[in-house]
Design an enzyme around this catalytic site. Structure first.
Site, PDB file in Angstrom:
ATOM      1  N   SER A 293       0.811  -1.152   0.066  1.00  0.00           N
ATOM      2  CA  SER A 293      -0.140   0.224  -0.187  1.00  0.00           C
ATOM      3  C   SER A 293       0.865   1.316   0.091  1.00  0.00           C
ATOM      4  O   SER A 293       2.103   1.217  -0.234  1.00  0.00           O
ATOM      5  CB  SER A 293      -0.931   0.022   1.286  1.00  0.00           C
ATOM      6  OG  SER A 293      -1.963   0.981   1.010  1.00  0.00           O
ATOM      7  N   ASN A 294       0.258   2.470   0.525  1.00  0.00           N
ATOM      8  CA  ASN A 294       1.296   3.511   0.416  1.00  0.00           C
ATOM      9  C   ASN A 294       0.462   4.603   1.507  1.00  0.00           C
ATOM     10  O   ASN A 294      -0.305   3.958   2.209  1.00  0.00           O
ATOM     11  CB  ASN A 294       1.158   4.332  -0.819  1.00  0.00           C
ATOM     12  CG  ASN A 294      -0.223   4.455  -1.231  1.00  0.00           C
ATOM     13  OD1 ASN A 294      -1.046   5.404  -0.650  1.00  0.00           O
ATOM     14  ND2 ASN A 294      -0.782   4.035  -2.384  1.00  0.00           N
TER      15      ASN A 294
END
Ligand code: PMT
Length: 398
Positions: free
Chosen positions: A207-208
């Site tokens: 993810s980020n």
């Protein structure tokens, strides 16, 4: 809310005591308020308090036992511009979802032609129970608006989701609903927000750092500008409730694409502010991967480009606005995206600007159109940026 006709339905939960404050707020704003209570709710708030504050008789039974007169549920339903059931217990929501009609409040709900809004309040385990989730989904499908419960201290002493939304918020929701503008197809906007999560195995993902704040700020600004909004968001702690908001929660880029494909043709504008993971594991493992020696590295493959899909599948004159998050060669990279994805606008933000982009409340952006740079919006609250961006988009649309 001068002269607006608001019918309040009170059911038997501890949060019923807060309805006295809600009635006061509505009356101070000069609304007309009538109340119907379930018999159980009078254990939590006295009908005398409710009738004194609302300045109207309170309906509890199908007939008034003192006068013998019928409490006409159809008359209540015809009178009300909106029926707000707060607190709405698991019991009442279950009955509404399943067509059970054993009191005046329910009979009125089933007779309503205008909107009904439910404001659930219950303990956290009930709020998360699959039966409740099923019933609330049924109500949404039946056109009922829902003001979700909040997290916090509960009467049981437990902490978690299930607390009734505060009276001030319920009042402001009702006011937004009653002052909403007429709905036009060209006033519907589709917004993507937040990060995506790409599963590696049942416990890990790629993810980020996106928090969803930029996307939620855009949704709020669009709602205030009178748009109906489909907000398709990856995991985010942000919250927003509004009668014209359809929030769709997703996890992965594939889920986000599916949701965009479902709602895109209804919109006239799309703003794609989500930080979509460009890559995902070729295959997510069903079981937790072990760190055995010689384990192959995770093989990645590209995710679908949601923005590009929307831009290539326009109906009518849909406007498509992308975001570009850059770390270097900012302007050049953003302009490549504008051209390659055939966008009407691109909103550039750079990780080199301290205090901007991920996570925080502020951002700094430069907006480019097909003819070049339109405007730089200096470091400021994401909501302020969102308001100005919506204004620019509205001029585009003209
Ligand atoms: O959520 P916050 O913490 O508030 O942070 C806001 C933000 C920094 C995430 C936001 O302002 C932002 O820049 N969003 C876009 C982030 C991004 O992924 O940029 P990109 O340059 O990689 O992608 C370009 C555009 O294509 C974006 O509109 C993106 O949504 C879209 N895209 C990208 C990849 C993909 N597979 N599908 C897409 O739709």
């Amino acid at each position: 809310m001068y002269g607006k006709r608001i019918l309040l339905g009170i059911t038997g939960g501890i949060a019923a005591y807060k309805i006295a404050y809600l009635i006061r707020i509505l009356k101070k704003q000069e609304a007309e308020v009538k109340c119907i209570m379930t018999p159980a709710s009078s254990d939590f708030i006295s009908p005398l308090v409710v009738s004194t504050l609302s300045k109207n008789d309170v309906g509890i039974e199908f007939w008034n036992k003192d006068t013998g007169a019928w409490n006409n549920h159809v008359a209540y339903a015809e009178w009300a511009e909106v029926f707000v059931i707060a607190p709405a217990t698991m019991n009442t929501i279950g009955k509404m979802a399943n067509g059970l009609c054993d009191n005046l409040l329910l009979a009125t709900y089933f007779s309503m032609k205008g909107k009904t809004v439910v404001v659930p309040a219950m303990d956290l385990d009930m709020y998360k129970h699959p039966a409740f989730e099923r019933n609330i989904e049924t109500l949404r499908n039946d056109g009922v608006l829902v003001i979700p419960a909040e997290s916090g201290e509960l009467a049981s002493g437990l902490e978690g989701e299930g607390r009734m939304s505060e009276p001030e918020q319920i009042a402001s929701y009702i006011s937004s609903y009653l002052s909403r503008k007429p709905k036009y197809k060209e006033k519907r906007i589709c917004i993507t927000a937040g990060p995506t999560q790409e599963a590696i195995d049942p416990v890990r993902y790629i993810s980020n750092h996106s928090s969803g704040k930029m996307g939620f700020a855009l949704a709020k600004a669009a709602l205030i500008a009178g748009f109906e909004v489909d907000l398709i968001t990856g995991p985010s702690n942000e919250s927003l409730t509004h009668p014209d908001l359809n929030r769709v929660d997703v996890l992965s880029a594939d889920d986000m694409l599916n949701a965009v494909q479902k709602y895109w043709s209804n919109a006239s504008i799309g703003i794609f502010s989500a930080a979509v993971a460009d890559f995902k594991p070729e295959e997510a493992s069903d079981v937790k991967l072990k760190k055995t020696n010689g384990q192959d590295p995770i093989v990645l493959k590209q995710n679908p480009d949601i923005l590009k899909w929307a831009s290539s599948n326009r109906v009518n004159n849909q406007k498509v606005i992308g975001f570009a998050l850059e770390t270097n060669n900012e302007e050049e990279n953003a302009l490549v995206k504008l051209r390659q994805k055939n966008l009407d606008l691109i909103v550039l933000n750079s990780t080199r600007d301290t205090g901007a982009t991920f996570g925080g409340n502020q951002n700094k952006v430069t907006i480019f159109g097909k003819q070049g740079k339109i405007e730089t919006l200096g470091l400021q609250d994401k909501f302020k940026i969102a308001e100005q961006l919506i204004e620019i988009i509205e001029t585009l649309d003209a």
